[in-house]
Design a protein around this motif. Structure first.
Motif, PDB file in Angstrom:
ATOM      1  N   ASP A   1       0.813  -1.212   0.000  1.00 22.59           N
ATOM      2  CA  ASP A   1       0.000   0.000   0.000  1.00 22.59           C
ATOM      3  C   ASP A   1       0.850   1.267   0.000  1.00 22.59           C
TER       4      ASP A   1
ATOM      5  N   TYR B   1      -4.558  -3.676   0.929  1.00 20.42           N
ATOM      6  CA  TYR B   1      -5.989  -3.493   1.126  1.00 20.42           C
ATOM      7  C   TYR B   1      -6.717  -3.592  -0.207  1.00 20.42           C
TER       8      TYR B   1
ATOM      9  N   ASN C   1     -10.780  -8.486   2.483  1.00 16.96           N
ATOM     10  CA  ASN C   1     -10.590  -7.037   2.405  1.00 16.96           C
ATOM     11  C   ASN C   1      -9.177  -6.577   2.708  1.00 16.96           C
ATOM     12  N   GLN C   2      -8.353  -7.422   3.350  1.00 15.27           N
ATOM     13  CA  GLN C   2      -7.083  -6.914   3.867  1.00 15.27           C
ATOM     14  C   GLN C   2      -6.097  -8.051   4.069  1.00 15.27           C
TER      15      GLN C   2
ATOM     16  N   THR D   1     -11.010  -0.934   6.833  1.00 16.62           N
ATOM     17  CA  THR D   1      -9.828  -1.744   7.108  1.00 16.62           C
ATOM     18  C   THR D   1      -9.708  -1.969   8.615  1.00 16.62           C
TER      19      THR D   1
END
Length: 590
Positions: A163, A170, A233-234, A333
Protein backbone atom coordinates in the motif's frame (compact mmCIF):
# COMPACT_ATOMS: atom_id res chain seq x y z
CA UNK A 1 42.77 36.86 9.87
CA UNK A 2 40.20 35.16 12.11
CA UNK A 3 38.78 38.57 12.98
CA UNK A 4 38.31 39.41 9.28
CA UNK A 5 36.53 36.08 8.71
CA UNK A 6 34.23 36.74 11.66
CA UNK A 7 33.47 40.28 10.43
CA UNK A 8 32.75 38.99 6.91
CA UNK A 9 30.38 36.35 8.28
CA UNK A 10 28.59 38.96 10.36
CA UNK A 11 28.14 41.24 7.35
CA UNK A 12 26.74 38.36 5.30
CA UNK A 13 24.31 37.54 8.10
CA UNK A 14 23.12 41.15 8.30
CA UNK A 15 22.69 41.32 4.52
CA UNK A 16 20.76 38.04 4.49
CA UNK A 17 18.50 39.20 7.29
CA UNK A 18 17.51 42.23 5.24
CA UNK A 19 17.04 40.35 1.98
CA UNK A 20 13.46 39.94 0.76
CA UNK A 21 12.16 36.47 1.55
CA UNK A 22 10.42 35.75 -1.72
CA UNK A 23 10.26 32.64 -3.89
CA UNK A 24 8.80 32.04 -7.34
CA UNK A 25 7.07 28.67 -7.59
CA UNK A 26 6.36 27.03 -10.94
CA UNK A 27 5.24 23.73 -12.42
CA UNK A 28 8.62 22.08 -12.93
CA UNK A 29 7.34 19.71 -15.62
CA UNK A 30 6.16 22.61 -17.76
CA UNK A 31 3.06 24.00 -19.48
CA UNK A 32 1.22 23.13 -22.65
CA UNK A 33 0.98 26.11 -25.05
CA UNK A 34 -2.83 26.25 -24.76
CA UNK A 35 -2.99 25.76 -20.97
CA UNK A 36 -3.29 28.43 -18.28
CA UNK A 37 0.21 29.38 -17.10
CA UNK A 38 0.52 30.97 -13.68
CA UNK A 39 3.60 31.01 -11.48
CA UNK A 40 3.17 32.13 -7.87
CA UNK A 41 5.44 34.48 -5.98
CA UNK A 42 5.40 33.44 -2.32
CA UNK A 43 6.38 36.33 -0.05
CA UNK A 44 7.14 35.55 3.59
CA UNK A 45 6.65 39.25 4.38
CA UNK A 46 4.20 41.87 3.11
CA UNK A 47 5.16 43.30 -0.27
CA UNK A 48 4.08 46.00 -2.69
CA UNK A 49 2.87 45.30 -6.24
CA UNK A 50 5.59 43.76 -8.38
CA UNK A 51 6.68 43.73 -12.00
CA UNK A 52 6.47 40.44 -13.93
CA UNK A 53 9.02 39.93 -16.67
CA UNK A 54 9.28 36.87 -18.92
CA UNK A 55 12.29 36.45 -21.19
CA UNK A 56 13.02 33.78 -23.78
CA UNK A 57 16.17 31.65 -24.15
CA UNK A 58 17.85 34.48 -26.09
CA UNK A 59 17.17 36.98 -23.30
CA UNK A 60 14.44 38.84 -25.21
CA UNK A 61 11.52 40.12 -23.15
CA UNK A 62 8.32 38.45 -24.33
CA UNK A 63 6.04 39.66 -21.55
CA UNK A 64 6.28 42.58 -19.15
CA UNK A 65 3.57 43.55 -16.73
CA UNK A 66 3.93 46.24 -14.05
CA UNK A 67 2.01 46.62 -10.83
CA UNK A 68 0.91 42.98 -10.35
CA UNK A 69 -1.00 43.11 -7.07
CA UNK A 70 -0.47 40.54 -4.29
CA UNK A 71 -3.41 38.34 -3.31
CA UNK A 72 -4.25 36.39 -0.18
CA UNK A 73 -1.37 34.41 1.21
CA UNK A 74 -1.36 30.73 1.99
CA UNK A 75 0.54 28.65 4.52
CA UNK A 76 3.83 30.46 5.19
CA UNK A 77 3.24 32.93 2.34
CA UNK A 78 2.07 36.15 4.00
CA UNK A 79 1.15 37.31 0.53
CA UNK A 80 1.12 35.59 -2.83
CA UNK A 81 1.33 37.10 -6.30
CA UNK A 82 -0.17 35.26 -9.24
CA UNK A 83 2.20 35.72 -12.15
CA UNK A 84 0.03 35.01 -15.18
CA UNK A 85 1.95 34.35 -18.40
CA UNK A 86 -0.81 32.44 -20.22
CA UNK A 87 -0.37 34.68 -23.27
CA UNK A 88 3.10 33.18 -23.88
CA UNK A 89 2.32 30.28 -26.21
CA UNK A 90 5.43 29.69 -28.31
CA UNK A 91 7.24 26.48 -27.37
CA UNK A 92 10.59 26.90 -25.66
CA UNK A 93 12.29 27.69 -22.36
CA UNK A 94 11.63 30.93 -20.55
CA UNK A 95 12.80 32.83 -17.50
CA UNK A 96 10.29 34.24 -15.00
CA UNK A 97 11.37 37.22 -12.87
CA UNK A 98 9.32 39.16 -10.32
CA UNK A 99 9.88 41.13 -7.14
CA UNK A 100 13.00 40.34 -5.15
CA UNK A 101 12.86 36.60 -5.83
CA UNK A 102 15.47 34.63 -7.73
CA UNK A 103 14.25 34.12 -11.33
CA UNK A 104 13.24 30.61 -12.37
CA UNK A 105 13.09 28.78 -15.68
CA UNK A 106 9.98 27.18 -17.16
CA UNK A 107 9.28 25.05 -20.19
CA UNK A 108 6.40 25.44 -22.64
CA UNK A 109 5.71 22.64 -25.08
CA UNK A 110 2.98 20.42 -26.48
CA UNK A 111 4.84 17.33 -25.29
CA UNK A 112 5.81 18.33 -21.75
CA UNK A 113 3.62 15.59 -20.21
CA UNK A 114 4.59 12.76 -22.53
CA UNK A 115 6.06 9.86 -20.61
CA UNK A 116 4.76 11.14 -17.28
CA UNK A 117 2.20 8.39 -16.84
CA UNK A 118 4.82 5.75 -17.65
CA UNK A 119 7.06 7.24 -14.96
CA UNK A 120 4.38 6.54 -12.35
CA UNK A 121 4.29 2.87 -13.38
CA UNK A 122 7.90 2.51 -12.26
CA UNK A 123 6.71 2.92 -8.67
CA UNK A 124 3.78 0.54 -9.15
CA UNK A 125 6.10 -2.20 -10.38
CA UNK A 126 8.46 -1.64 -7.44
CA UNK A 127 5.49 -2.06 -5.06
CA UNK A 128 4.56 -5.50 -6.35
CA UNK A 129 4.13 -8.32 -3.88
CA UNK A 130 4.47 -11.89 -5.08
CA UNK A 131 7.13 -11.87 -7.79
CA UNK A 132 8.82 -8.47 -7.65
CA UNK A 133 10.62 -7.25 -10.79
CA UNK A 134 12.90 -4.85 -8.89
CA UNK A 135 14.41 -7.66 -6.83
CA UNK A 136 13.73 -10.35 -9.44
CA UNK A 137 12.56 -12.55 -6.60
CA UNK A 138 9.31 -13.63 -4.98
CA UNK A 139 8.32 -11.86 -1.77
CA UNK A 140 5.69 -12.69 0.85
CA UNK A 141 5.46 -16.28 -0.32
CA UNK A 142 3.51 -17.37 2.76
CA UNK A 143 0.42 -15.14 2.32
CA UNK A 144 -1.71 -15.92 4.20
CA UNK A 145 -3.85 -17.22 7.07
CA UNK A 146 -7.55 -16.33 7.30
CA UNK A 147 -8.37 -14.72 10.67
CA UNK A 148 -11.53 -13.42 12.37
CA UNK A 149 -13.42 -16.30 10.79
CA UNK A 150 -14.93 -19.58 12.06
CA UNK A 151 -12.64 -21.42 9.63
CA UNK A 152 -9.03 -20.16 10.06
CA UNK A 153 -7.00 -21.64 7.24
CA UNK A 154 -4.21 -21.03 4.76
CA UNK A 155 -5.32 -19.30 1.57
CA UNK A 156 -2.81 -18.52 -1.23
CA UNK A 157 -3.13 -14.79 -1.94
CA UNK A 158 0.45 -13.73 -2.67
CA UNK A 159 0.49 -10.85 -5.16
CA UNK A 160 -0.92 -7.36 -5.51
CA UNK A 161 0.83 -4.19 -4.34
CA UNK A 162 2.15 -2.95 -1.03
CA UNK A 163 0.00 0.00 0.00
CA UNK A 164 2.82 2.42 0.82
CA UNK A 165 6.30 2.09 2.34
CA UNK A 166 4.93 -0.53 4.68
CA UNK A 167 3.69 -3.85 3.31
CA UNK A 168 0.01 -3.84 4.22
CA UNK A 169 -2.37 -4.61 1.36
CA UNK A 170 -5.99 -3.49 1.13
CA UNK A 171 -8.69 -4.29 -1.40
CA UNK A 172 -10.03 -0.79 -0.68
CA UNK A 173 -7.01 0.87 -2.29
CA UNK A 174 -5.90 -1.95 -4.60
CA UNK A 175 -9.26 -2.33 -6.36
CA UNK A 176 -9.39 1.44 -6.77
CA UNK A 177 -5.85 1.49 -8.18
CA UNK A 178 -6.71 -1.35 -10.55
CA UNK A 179 -9.77 0.52 -11.77
CA UNK A 180 -7.78 3.71 -12.35
CA UNK A 181 -5.14 1.87 -14.38
CA UNK A 182 -7.84 0.18 -16.46
CA UNK A 183 -9.57 3.54 -16.96
CA UNK A 184 -6.33 5.22 -18.00
CA UNK A 185 -5.73 2.45 -20.54
CA UNK A 186 -9.25 2.61 -21.93
CA UNK A 187 -9.35 6.40 -22.20
CA UNK A 188 -5.74 7.08 -23.23
CA UNK A 189 -4.13 3.87 -24.52
CA UNK A 190 -1.46 5.70 -26.50
CA UNK A 191 -0.23 7.50 -23.39
CA UNK A 192 1.56 4.33 -22.28
CA UNK A 193 4.51 2.55 -23.81
CA UNK A 194 4.97 -1.19 -24.20
CA UNK A 195 8.44 -1.42 -22.68
CA UNK A 196 7.75 -4.02 -19.97
CA UNK A 197 6.45 -7.55 -19.89
CA UNK A 198 3.59 -8.80 -17.72
CA UNK A 199 6.04 -9.77 -14.95
CA UNK A 200 7.33 -6.18 -14.87
CA UNK A 201 10.70 -6.97 -16.44
CA UNK A 202 11.98 -4.98 -19.44
CA UNK A 203 10.76 -6.05 -22.86
CA UNK A 204 7.75 -5.62 -25.11
CA UNK A 205 4.84 -8.08 -24.96
CA UNK A 206 2.30 -6.40 -27.23
CA UNK A 207 0.33 -5.02 -24.26
CA UNK A 208 0.42 -1.47 -22.90
CA UNK A 209 2.32 -1.27 -19.63
CA UNK A 210 -0.61 0.19 -17.67
CA UNK A 211 -2.80 -2.76 -18.69
CA UNK A 212 -0.05 -5.17 -17.60
CA UNK A 213 0.00 -3.45 -14.22
CA UNK A 214 -3.79 -3.51 -13.95
CA UNK A 215 -3.81 -7.25 -14.67
CA UNK A 216 -1.39 -7.76 -11.78
CA UNK A 217 -3.95 -6.03 -9.57
CA UNK A 218 -6.83 -8.05 -11.02
CA UNK A 219 -5.07 -11.34 -10.31
CA UNK A 220 -4.74 -10.41 -6.65
CA UNK A 221 -8.38 -9.33 -6.43
CA UNK A 222 -9.45 -12.71 -7.78
CA UNK A 223 -7.33 -14.47 -5.15
CA UNK A 224 -8.98 -12.33 -2.45
CA UNK A 225 -12.40 -13.29 -3.84
CA UNK A 226 -11.98 -17.07 -4.12
CA UNK A 227 -15.66 -18.04 -4.26
CA UNK A 228 -19.10 -16.58 -4.86
CA UNK A 229 -19.74 -16.24 -1.14
CA UNK A 230 -16.33 -14.98 0.08
CA UNK A 231 -14.90 -11.47 -0.06
CA UNK A 232 -11.67 -10.58 1.70
CA UNK A 233 -10.59 -7.04 2.40
CA UNK A 234 -7.08 -6.91 3.87
CA UNK A 235 -3.72 -8.69 4.01
CA UNK A 236 -1.50 -7.95 7.01
CA UNK A 237 -2.07 -5.28 9.65
CA UNK A 238 -0.07 -2.63 11.46
CA UNK A 239 2.06 -5.18 13.31
CA UNK A 240 4.05 -4.82 10.09
CA UNK A 241 5.32 -1.47 11.41
CA UNK A 242 7.52 -3.08 14.07
CA UNK A 243 10.20 -3.66 11.44
CA UNK A 244 11.82 -1.48 8.79
CA UNK A 245 12.91 -4.07 6.24
CA UNK A 246 13.06 -4.55 2.52
CA UNK A 247 10.35 -6.61 0.85
CA UNK A 248 12.79 -9.50 0.48
CA UNK A 249 13.75 -9.50 4.16
CA UNK A 250 10.44 -8.56 5.78
CA UNK A 251 10.70 -9.63 9.43
CA UNK A 252 7.09 -8.97 10.41
CA UNK A 253 5.88 -11.57 12.91
CA UNK A 254 2.14 -12.14 13.21
CA UNK A 255 2.54 -15.07 15.60
CA UNK A 256 3.69 -17.64 13.06
CA UNK A 257 7.36 -16.58 12.96
CA UNK A 258 9.30 -13.72 11.41
CA UNK A 259 8.70 -13.34 7.70
CA UNK A 260 6.10 -16.10 7.66
CA UNK A 261 2.32 -16.06 7.27
CA UNK A 262 0.34 -12.83 7.29
CA UNK A 263 -3.33 -12.52 8.31
CA UNK A 264 -6.13 -12.23 5.75
CA UNK A 265 -9.21 -10.35 6.96
CA UNK A 266 -12.62 -11.27 5.55
CA UNK A 267 -15.43 -8.81 4.91
CA UNK A 268 -17.66 -9.57 7.88
CA UNK A 269 -19.87 -6.50 7.79
CA UNK A 270 -19.23 -6.03 11.51
CA UNK A 271 -16.71 -4.02 13.59
CA UNK A 272 -13.36 -5.72 13.22
CA UNK A 273 -9.96 -5.76 14.92
CA UNK A 274 -8.05 -8.56 16.64
CA UNK A 275 -6.79 -6.45 19.53
CA UNK A 276 -8.12 -3.51 21.54
CA UNK A 277 -9.02 -1.28 18.60
CA UNK A 278 -12.01 -1.94 16.36
CA UNK A 279 -13.17 -0.36 13.13
CA UNK A 280 -16.77 0.72 12.50
CA UNK A 281 -17.77 -1.61 9.65
CA UNK A 282 -21.49 -1.84 8.92
CA UNK A 283 -21.68 -3.91 5.71
CA UNK A 284 -19.72 -5.05 2.67
CA UNK A 285 -20.99 -2.77 -0.15
CA UNK A 286 -18.00 -0.41 -0.15
CA UNK A 287 -15.65 -3.31 -0.90
CA UNK A 288 -18.05 -5.37 -3.03
CA UNK A 289 -18.75 -2.35 -5.22
CA UNK A 290 -15.02 -1.79 -5.80
CA UNK A 291 -14.53 -5.44 -6.78
CA UNK A 292 -17.54 -5.33 -9.14
CA UNK A 293 -16.47 -2.10 -10.86
CA UNK A 294 -12.93 -3.32 -11.54
CA UNK A 295 -14.16 -6.70 -12.78
CA UNK A 296 -16.84 -5.20 -15.05
CA UNK A 297 -14.51 -2.68 -16.69
CA UNK A 298 -11.81 -5.31 -17.13
CA UNK A 299 -14.32 -7.74 -18.65
CA UNK A 300 -15.14 -5.26 -21.40
CA UNK A 301 -11.47 -4.51 -22.03
CA UNK A 302 -10.52 -8.19 -22.41
CA UNK A 303 -13.44 -9.19 -24.64
CA UNK A 304 -11.36 -9.35 -27.79
CA UNK A 305 -7.95 -10.41 -26.47
CA UNK A 306 -9.01 -12.95 -23.82
CA UNK A 307 -12.68 -13.99 -24.17
CA UNK A 308 -12.46 -16.66 -21.45
CA UNK A 309 -11.10 -14.20 -18.88
CA UNK A 310 -13.67 -11.62 -19.98
CA UNK A 311 -16.55 -14.03 -19.40
CA UNK A 312 -15.18 -15.08 -16.02
CA UNK A 313 -14.77 -11.47 -14.90
CA UNK A 314 -18.29 -10.61 -16.08
CA UNK A 315 -19.75 -13.36 -13.91
CA UNK A 316 -17.60 -12.34 -10.92
CA UNK A 317 -18.69 -8.70 -11.38
CA UNK A 318 -22.36 -9.64 -11.24
CA UNK A 319 -21.91 -11.75 -8.12
CA UNK A 320 -19.91 -9.08 -6.30
CA UNK A 321 -22.46 -6.42 -7.22
CA UNK A 322 -25.33 -8.47 -5.78
CA UNK A 323 -23.32 -9.06 -2.59
CA UNK A 324 -23.06 -5.30 -2.21
CA UNK A 325 -26.78 -4.83 -2.79
CA UNK A 326 -27.60 -7.50 -0.24
CA UNK A 327 -25.29 -6.08 2.45
CA UNK A 328 -25.18 -2.28 2.23
CA UNK A 329 -22.73 -0.36 4.39
CA UNK A 330 -18.99 0.14 4.74
CA UNK A 331 -16.25 -2.45 5.15
CA UNK A 332 -13.40 -0.54 6.77
CA UNK A 333 -9.83 -1.74 7.11
CA UNK A 334 -8.95 -3.45 10.39
CA UNK A 335 -6.56 -1.93 12.93
CA UNK A 336 -3.94 -4.08 14.60
CA UNK A 337 -2.10 -2.77 17.63
CA UNK A 338 -2.21 0.93 16.62
CA UNK A 339 -5.30 3.16 16.49
CA UNK A 340 -5.00 3.94 12.78
CA UNK A 341 -7.12 2.45 10.00
CA UNK A 342 -8.89 3.61 6.84
CA UNK A 343 -12.12 5.09 8.16
CA UNK A 344 -14.21 4.95 5.00
CA UNK A 345 -17.76 6.07 5.75
CA UNK A 346 -19.38 6.15 2.31
CA UNK A 347 -20.41 3.26 0.09
CA UNK A 348 -23.11 4.44 -2.34
CA UNK A 349 -20.41 5.93 -4.58
CA UNK A 350 -18.85 2.47 -4.94
CA UNK A 351 -22.19 0.91 -5.78
CA UNK A 352 -22.98 3.69 -8.27
CA UNK A 353 -19.72 3.01 -10.08
CA UNK A 354 -20.37 -0.73 -10.03
CA UNK A 355 -23.92 -0.29 -11.32
CA UNK A 356 -22.81 2.04 -14.12
CA UNK A 357 -20.09 -0.39 -15.18
CA UNK A 358 -22.56 -3.28 -15.03
CA UNK A 359 -24.87 -1.32 -17.33
CA UNK A 360 -21.99 -0.70 -19.74
CA UNK A 361 -21.13 -4.40 -19.60
CA UNK A 362 -24.62 -5.88 -19.99
CA UNK A 363 -26.83 -3.15 -21.40
CA UNK A 364 -29.49 -4.01 -18.81
CA UNK A 365 -31.65 -1.02 -17.89
CA UNK A 366 -31.98 -2.01 -14.24
CA UNK A 367 -28.30 -1.25 -13.65
CA UNK A 368 -28.64 2.24 -15.09
CA UNK A 369 -31.67 2.94 -12.91
CA UNK A 370 -29.80 1.69 -9.84
CA UNK A 371 -26.74 3.78 -10.70
CA UNK A 372 -28.90 6.91 -10.89
CA UNK A 373 -30.52 6.06 -7.56
CA UNK A 374 -27.13 5.61 -5.89
CA UNK A 375 -25.83 8.83 -7.46
CA UNK A 376 -28.70 10.83 -5.99
CA UNK A 377 -27.83 9.57 -2.50
CA UNK A 378 -24.37 11.17 -2.66
CA UNK A 379 -24.20 13.86 -5.35
CA UNK A 380 -20.94 15.31 -3.98
CA UNK A 381 -18.09 13.45 -2.30
CA UNK A 382 -18.42 14.88 1.23
CA UNK A 383 -14.85 16.09 1.76
CA UNK A 384 -15.40 18.66 -0.99
CA UNK A 385 -16.01 21.96 0.75
CA UNK A 386 -15.05 20.58 4.16
CA UNK A 387 -12.21 21.90 6.32
CA UNK A 388 -11.14 18.46 7.56
CA UNK A 389 -11.98 14.76 7.53
CA UNK A 390 -10.85 11.57 9.19
CA UNK A 391 -8.25 9.32 7.56
CA UNK A 392 -9.71 8.06 4.24
CA UNK A 393 -13.18 8.93 5.54
CA UNK A 394 -14.55 9.74 2.07
CA UNK A 395 -12.99 7.33 -0.38
CA UNK A 396 -12.36 7.12 -3.28
CA UNK A 397 -11.52 10.78 -3.28
CA UNK A 398 -13.66 11.58 -6.31
CA UNK A 399 -16.63 9.59 -7.53
CA UNK A 400 -15.76 7.90 -10.82
CA UNK A 401 -19.33 6.64 -10.79
CA UNK A 402 -20.56 10.01 -12.08
CA UNK A 403 -18.18 9.77 -15.05
CA UNK A 404 -19.19 6.16 -15.73
CA UNK A 405 -22.86 7.16 -15.47
CA UNK A 406 -22.27 9.98 -17.94
CA UNK A 407 -20.59 7.62 -20.40
CA UNK A 408 -23.24 4.91 -20.29
CA UNK A 409 -26.42 6.78 -19.40
CA UNK A 410 -29.15 8.53 -21.35
CA UNK A 411 -29.38 12.31 -21.76
CA UNK A 412 -30.99 12.78 -18.33
CA UNK A 413 -28.30 10.71 -16.63
CA UNK A 414 -25.58 12.66 -18.41
CA UNK A 415 -26.99 15.99 -17.24
CA UNK A 416 -27.31 14.68 -13.69
CA UNK A 417 -23.74 13.37 -13.54
CA UNK A 418 -22.26 16.58 -14.91
CA UNK A 419 -24.29 18.69 -12.49
CA UNK A 420 -23.10 16.65 -9.51
CA UNK A 421 -19.48 17.11 -10.59
CA UNK A 422 -20.06 20.85 -10.97
CA UNK A 423 -21.44 21.12 -7.44
CA UNK A 424 -18.37 19.44 -5.98
CA UNK A 425 -16.02 21.67 -7.95
CA UNK A 426 -17.87 24.78 -6.76
CA UNK A 427 -17.54 23.71 -3.13
CA UNK A 428 -13.78 23.32 -3.40
CA UNK A 429 -13.41 26.62 -5.30
CA UNK A 430 -15.32 28.41 -2.54
CA UNK A 431 -12.33 27.65 -0.28
CA UNK A 432 -9.69 28.46 -2.91
CA UNK A 433 -9.46 32.25 -2.70
CA UNK A 434 -5.75 32.10 -1.83
CA UNK A 435 -2.90 32.85 -4.22
CA UNK A 436 -2.37 29.17 -5.05
CA UNK A 437 -6.07 28.61 -5.84
CA UNK A 438 -6.10 25.50 -3.61
CA UNK A 439 -9.28 24.65 -1.69
CA UNK A 440 -8.78 21.11 -0.39
CA UNK A 441 -8.51 20.25 3.33
CA UNK A 442 -4.95 19.34 4.29
CA UNK A 443 -5.66 16.01 5.87
CA UNK A 444 -3.34 13.02 5.73
CA UNK A 445 -2.72 12.12 2.04
CA UNK A 446 -3.70 15.59 0.85
CA UNK A 447 -2.08 14.97 -2.54
CA UNK A 448 -4.77 12.37 -3.19
CA UNK A 449 -7.37 15.12 -2.80
CA UNK A 450 -5.48 17.54 -5.06
CA UNK A 451 -5.17 14.83 -7.73
CA UNK A 452 -8.84 13.95 -7.49
CA UNK A 453 -9.99 17.55 -7.67
CA UNK A 454 -7.91 18.11 -10.82
CA UNK A 455 -9.26 14.87 -12.29
CA UNK A 456 -12.88 15.73 -11.52
CA UNK A 457 -12.44 19.21 -12.98
CA UNK A 458 -10.90 17.78 -16.15
CA UNK A 459 -13.65 15.15 -16.45
CA UNK A 460 -16.30 17.85 -16.05
CA UNK A 461 -14.61 19.93 -18.75
CA UNK A 462 -14.55 16.91 -21.04
CA UNK A 463 -18.18 16.04 -20.30
CA UNK A 464 -19.58 19.52 -20.82
CA UNK A 465 -17.10 21.68 -22.71
CA UNK A 466 -17.43 24.20 -19.84
CA UNK A 467 -14.07 25.96 -19.35
CA UNK A 468 -15.04 28.01 -16.28
CA UNK A 469 -12.94 25.99 -13.86
CA UNK A 470 -9.83 25.51 -16.00
CA UNK A 471 -7.75 27.88 -13.87
CA UNK A 472 -8.44 25.82 -10.74
CA UNK A 473 -7.88 22.52 -12.53
CA UNK A 474 -4.48 23.75 -13.71
CA UNK A 475 -3.64 25.19 -10.28
CA UNK A 476 -4.14 21.76 -8.71
CA UNK A 477 -1.91 20.14 -11.33
CA UNK A 478 0.71 22.84 -10.84
CA UNK A 479 0.59 22.39 -7.05
CA UNK A 480 1.60 18.74 -7.42
CA UNK A 481 4.64 19.60 -9.52
CA UNK A 482 6.13 22.56 -7.69
CA UNK A 483 3.70 25.48 -7.52
CA UNK A 484 3.37 25.11 -3.77
CA UNK A 485 5.03 27.02 -0.91
CA UNK A 486 7.88 24.50 -0.68
CA UNK A 487 8.62 24.46 -4.42
CA UNK A 488 8.72 20.65 -4.46
CA UNK A 489 7.37 18.21 -7.03
CA UNK A 490 5.29 15.74 -5.07
CA UNK A 491 6.28 12.83 -7.37
CA UNK A 492 9.62 11.26 -6.49
CA UNK A 493 12.11 11.49 -9.34
CA UNK A 494 9.86 13.51 -11.65
CA UNK A 495 10.73 15.58 -13.52
CA UNK A 496 14.34 14.55 -13.92
CA UNK A 497 16.55 17.37 -12.74
CA UNK A 498 13.71 18.91 -10.74
CA UNK A 499 13.34 19.52 -7.04
CA UNK A 500 11.64 16.50 -5.44
CA UNK A 501 11.99 14.50 -2.23
CA UNK A 502 15.53 13.23 -1.69
CA UNK A 503 14.74 11.69 1.70
CA UNK A 504 11.26 10.10 1.46
CA UNK A 505 9.87 7.82 4.14
CA UNK A 506 10.92 4.57 2.47
CA UNK A 507 13.38 1.81 3.30
CA UNK A 508 13.94 1.39 -0.46
CA UNK A 509 15.10 5.00 -0.65
CA UNK A 510 17.27 4.56 2.43
CA UNK A 511 19.03 1.53 0.94
CA UNK A 512 19.10 2.29 -2.78
CA UNK A 513 18.46 6.03 -3.09
CA UNK A 514 15.23 7.91 -3.91
CA UNK A 515 15.44 7.05 -7.62
CA UNK A 516 14.57 3.46 -6.65
CA UNK A 517 11.01 4.66 -5.98
CA UNK A 518 10.76 7.00 -8.96
CA UNK A 519 7.15 7.78 -9.81
CA UNK A 520 5.72 7.53 -6.30
CA UNK A 521 3.23 10.26 -5.34
CA UNK A 522 3.94 11.51 -1.81
CA UNK A 523 1.29 11.90 0.90
CA UNK A 524 1.70 15.68 0.78
CA UNK A 525 1.38 18.56 3.26
CA UNK A 526 -0.84 18.18 6.32
CA UNK A 527 -2.25 20.52 8.92
CA UNK A 528 0.24 21.19 11.67
CA UNK A 529 -2.31 19.88 14.16
CA UNK A 530 -2.34 16.48 12.43
CA UNK A 531 1.44 16.26 12.20
CA UNK A 532 1.89 17.25 15.83
CA UNK A 533 -0.48 14.57 17.14
CA UNK A 534 0.57 11.50 15.16
CA UNK A 535 2.30 8.72 17.06
CA UNK A 536 5.91 7.74 16.40
CA UNK A 537 6.69 10.66 14.11
CA UNK A 538 9.99 12.55 14.24
CA UNK A 539 12.46 14.35 12.02
CA UNK A 540 15.78 12.60 11.47
CA UNK A 541 17.54 15.78 10.31
CA UNK A 542 17.18 19.56 10.76
CA UNK A 543 14.18 20.88 8.83
CA UNK A 544 15.42 22.30 5.54
CA UNK A 545 12.01 23.95 5.08
CA UNK A 546 11.88 25.50 8.55
CA UNK A 547 11.08 29.02 7.31
CA UNK A 548 8.33 27.58 5.08
CA UNK A 549 6.76 25.45 7.81
CA UNK A 550 5.43 28.39 9.78
CA UNK A 551 1.85 28.31 8.53
CA UNK A 552 -1.16 26.11 9.16
CA UNK A 553 0.25 23.19 7.15
CA UNK A 554 3.68 21.57 7.03
CA UNK A 555 5.76 19.45 4.66
CA UNK A 556 9.11 17.82 5.46
CA UNK A 557 11.53 16.11 3.10
CA UNK A 558 12.61 13.81 5.89
CA UNK A 559 12.61 10.04 6.22
CA UNK A 560 11.08 10.34 9.68
CA UNK A 561 7.90 12.09 8.51
CA UNK A 562 5.52 9.36 7.38
CA UNK A 563 2.62 11.83 7.32
CA UNK A 564 3.86 14.11 4.50
CA UNK A 565 6.79 12.36 2.82
CA UNK A 566 5.71 8.76 2.24
CA UNK A 567 4.79 7.60 -1.29
CA UNK A 568 1.31 6.08 -1.68
CA UNK A 569 0.30 3.39 -4.14
CA UNK A 570 -3.36 4.34 -4.66
CA UNK A 571 -2.57 8.02 -5.14
CA UNK A 572 0.08 7.13 -7.70
CA UNK A 573 -2.38 4.97 -9.66
CA UNK A 574 -5.05 7.69 -9.61
CA UNK A 575 -2.53 10.24 -10.86
CA UNK A 576 -1.74 7.90 -13.77
CA UNK A 577 -5.12 8.69 -15.36
CA UNK A 578 -4.53 12.41 -15.02
CA UNK A 579 -1.03 12.35 -16.49
CA UNK A 580 -2.17 10.06 -19.30
CA UNK A 581 -4.92 12.57 -20.09
CA UNK A 582 -2.48 15.48 -20.00
CA UNK A 583 -0.11 13.61 -22.27
CA UNK A 584 -2.81 12.97 -24.86
CA UNK A 585 -5.01 16.07 -24.57
CA UNK A 586 -5.67 17.51 -28.03
CA UNK A 587 -4.60 21.06 -28.81
CA UNK A 588 -7.30 23.46 -27.74
CA UNK A 589 -8.67 21.13 -25.05
CA UNK A 590 -11.30 18.43 -25.07
Amino acid sequence: MNGLVALSAALVAVASAGAPRQYIRVNQVGYRPDAPKVAVLCALDSIAPVELRVTDAAGRTVLRRKGVVPTAGFGPCVQAVRLDFTSVRREGRYRIAAGGAEPVEVRIGAGVWRGGADTLLQYMREQRSGWNPYFRDSVHRYDGIVVDDPDPRFMPVSGGWADASDYLQYVTTSATATYHLLLATRDHPRAFADAFQAKGTPGSNGVGDALDEARHGLQWLLRMNPSDHELFNQLGDDRDHQWLDLLTTDSSDYGWGKGKYRPIYPCTGKPQGLFKGKNRSTGVASTAGKYAAAYALASRMYRASDPALSAYLARKAGVAYEMGRARPGVCQTAPGTSPYFYEEENWVDDMELAAAEMHALTGERRYLDEAVAYAKQEPVTPWMGADTARHYEWYPWHNNGHYALWRTGDAAAKRLAAEFYRQGIERVIARAGNGFRIGIPFIWCSNNLVTSFATQAMLYRRMTGDERYREYEQAAIDWLFGTNPWGVSMVVGYPRGGRWARDPHSVMSMRFGPESITGGLLDGPVYRSIYSNLKGIHLAQPDEFAELNTGRMVYHDDQGDYSTNEPIMDGTASLAWLLAALGREPAGGW
